[in-house]
Design an enzyme around this catalytic site. Structure first.
Site, PDB file in Angstrom:
ATOM      1  N   HIS A  87      25.808 -21.429  20.393  1.00  0.00           N
ATOM      2  CA  HIS A  87      26.281 -21.290  21.651  1.00  0.00           C
ATOM      3  C   HIS A  87      25.983 -22.332  22.707  1.00  0.00           C
ATOM      4  CE1 HIS A  87      26.233 -16.645  21.546  1.00  0.00           C
ATOM      5  NE2 HIS A  87      27.465 -17.014  21.158  1.00  0.00           N
ATOM      6  N   ARG A 120      29.917 -16.817  12.822  1.00  0.00           N
ATOM      7  CA  ARG A 120      31.239 -16.389  13.098  1.00  0.00           C
ATOM      8  C   ARG A 120      31.920 -16.359  11.902  1.00  0.00           C
ATOM      9  NH1 ARG A 120      29.859 -20.713  16.676  1.00  0.00           N
ATOM     10  NH2 ARG A 120      29.675 -19.989  18.843  1.00  0.00           N
ATOM     11  N   ARG A 165      27.244  -9.864  14.223  1.00  0.00           N
ATOM     12  CA  ARG A 165      26.547 -11.087  14.990  1.00  0.00           C
ATOM     13  C   ARG A 165      26.049 -10.651  16.105  1.00  0.00           C
ATOM     14  NH1 ARG A 165      27.367 -16.877  15.897  1.00  0.00           N
ATOM     15  NH2 ARG A 165      28.310 -17.241  17.926  1.00  0.00           N
ATOM     16  N   TYR A 172      24.952 -11.280  23.864  1.00  0.00           N
ATOM     17  CA  TYR A 172      24.910 -10.837  22.562  1.00  0.00           C
ATOM     18  C   TYR A 172      23.751  -9.822  22.279  1.00  0.00           C
ATOM     19  CZ  TYR A 172      28.840 -13.647  20.927  1.00  0.00           C
ATOM     20  OH  TYR A 172      30.116 -14.292  20.962  1.00  0.00           O
ATOM     21  N   LYS A 190      32.386 -23.838  16.434  1.00  0.00           N
ATOM     22  CA  LYS A 190      33.450 -23.916  17.372  1.00  0.00           C
ATOM     23  C   LYS A 190      33.119 -25.317  18.196  1.00  0.00           C
ATOM     24  CE  LYS A 190      34.643 -20.595  19.861  1.00  0.00           C
ATOM     25  NZ  LYS A 190      34.687 -19.387  20.798  1.00  0.00           N
ATOM     26  N   HIS A 247      32.145  -9.344  14.328  1.00  0.00           N
ATOM     27  CA  HIS A 247      31.507  -9.753  15.610  1.00  0.00           C
ATOM     28  C   HIS A 247      30.363  -8.998  15.950  1.00  0.00           C
ATOM     29  CE1 HIS A 247      31.801 -12.406  18.696  1.00  0.00           C
ATOM     30  NE2 HIS A 247      31.653 -11.642  19.831  1.00  0.00           N
TER      31      HIS A 247
END
Length: 249
Positions: free
Chosen positions: A224, A119, A201, A233, A145, A198
């Site tokens: 994730h 990211r 990614r 994705y 994250k 993004h």
């Protein structure tokens, strides 16, 4: 207090701030009907709407626990269904344009996103201190994250550029490194059209799935929390679907 990353704190603060400005009389004046009408009037994408609803509901649970509010107008708000998966992997020619950028920082940013699935916030925090060599080769500790760190195997083209920096690879004013927003802007500027960091990614996820066919492995690569997110994705090519059906040439 829960250890949420600064980006989450900023997001939740912005969400609650919007509600405060929309209902200046205070939480006691907010009804489910009024809140639903206000939320419905916002021109937001589905995932933004889902996030906002969750953030506001979290705030009201806290206000009730602290005695600031006596009722929860978010309890009867309509659920927001997830958006249908719409992967948008950047095509190979777009990646090549990014890798040919004149600014020496940008090809590395593009490679970290398109090949290794980082990211923009993870790219911003890449540091030479996070490289590790073991019997299998080199890996990079990626700070993901929600405080979910992960190790990502990296090739020599990454190791050679990261190892010699002695600290953050992309120094800046946010705790010593560039901000996630600035990384995203830099990458978007060098990519043609509307392609972004993004979508690079998404390219990584799609290529990784084509290579291994395992959503769980791709999930681990991207960091994730759920494979359901990973599926959003992955652009599955038509020929892969055809191969999955026995007897179809």
């Amino acid at each position: 207090a829960s250890g949420a990353p600064a980006s989450t704190v900023r997001l939740r603060s912005w969400q609650l701030g919007r509600v405060v400005r929309a209902f200046p009389a205070g939480p006691g004046s907010v009804t489910t009907e009024a809140l639903a009408a206000w939320l419905g009037s916002q021109n937001w994408m589905v995932e933004t709407r889902r996030s906002f609803r969750a953030g506001v509901a979290m705030a009201w649970r806290w206000m009730i626990a602290e005695g600031i509010a006596s009722s929860d107008p978010t309890a009867r708000l309509p659920r927001v269904s997830p958006a249908a998966p719409s992967p948008r992997p950047a095509p190979e020619w777009v990646v090549r344009v990014g890798l040919a950028a004149g600014d020496p920082r940008l090809p590395l940013m593009v490679r970290l996103a398109a090949v290794y699935g980082l990211r923009r916030g993870e790219i911003a925090r890449v540091s030479s201190d996070d490289l590790r060599e073991d019997r299998g080769g080199w890996s990079l500790l990626v700070h993901g994250k929600g405080g979910r760190d992960r190790w990502v195997p990296v090739g020599s083209e990454i190791v050679d550029q990261v190892k010699d920096t002695r600290g953050f690879v992309f120094p800046g004013r946010v705790d010593g490194h560039l901000s996630a927003d600035w990384v995203g802007r830099l990458v978007a500027r060098v990519l043609p059209g509307a392609w972004t960091c993004h979508t690079l990614r998404h390219r990584c996820a799609s290529r990784a799935w084509e290579s291994c066919g395992d959503v769980v492995l791709v999930q681990a690569l991207l960091g994730h929390a759920s494979p359901v997110t990973t599926l959003r994705y992955i652009a599955i090519p038509d020929e892969a679907v055809r191969r999955a059906i026995p007897g179809v040439d």
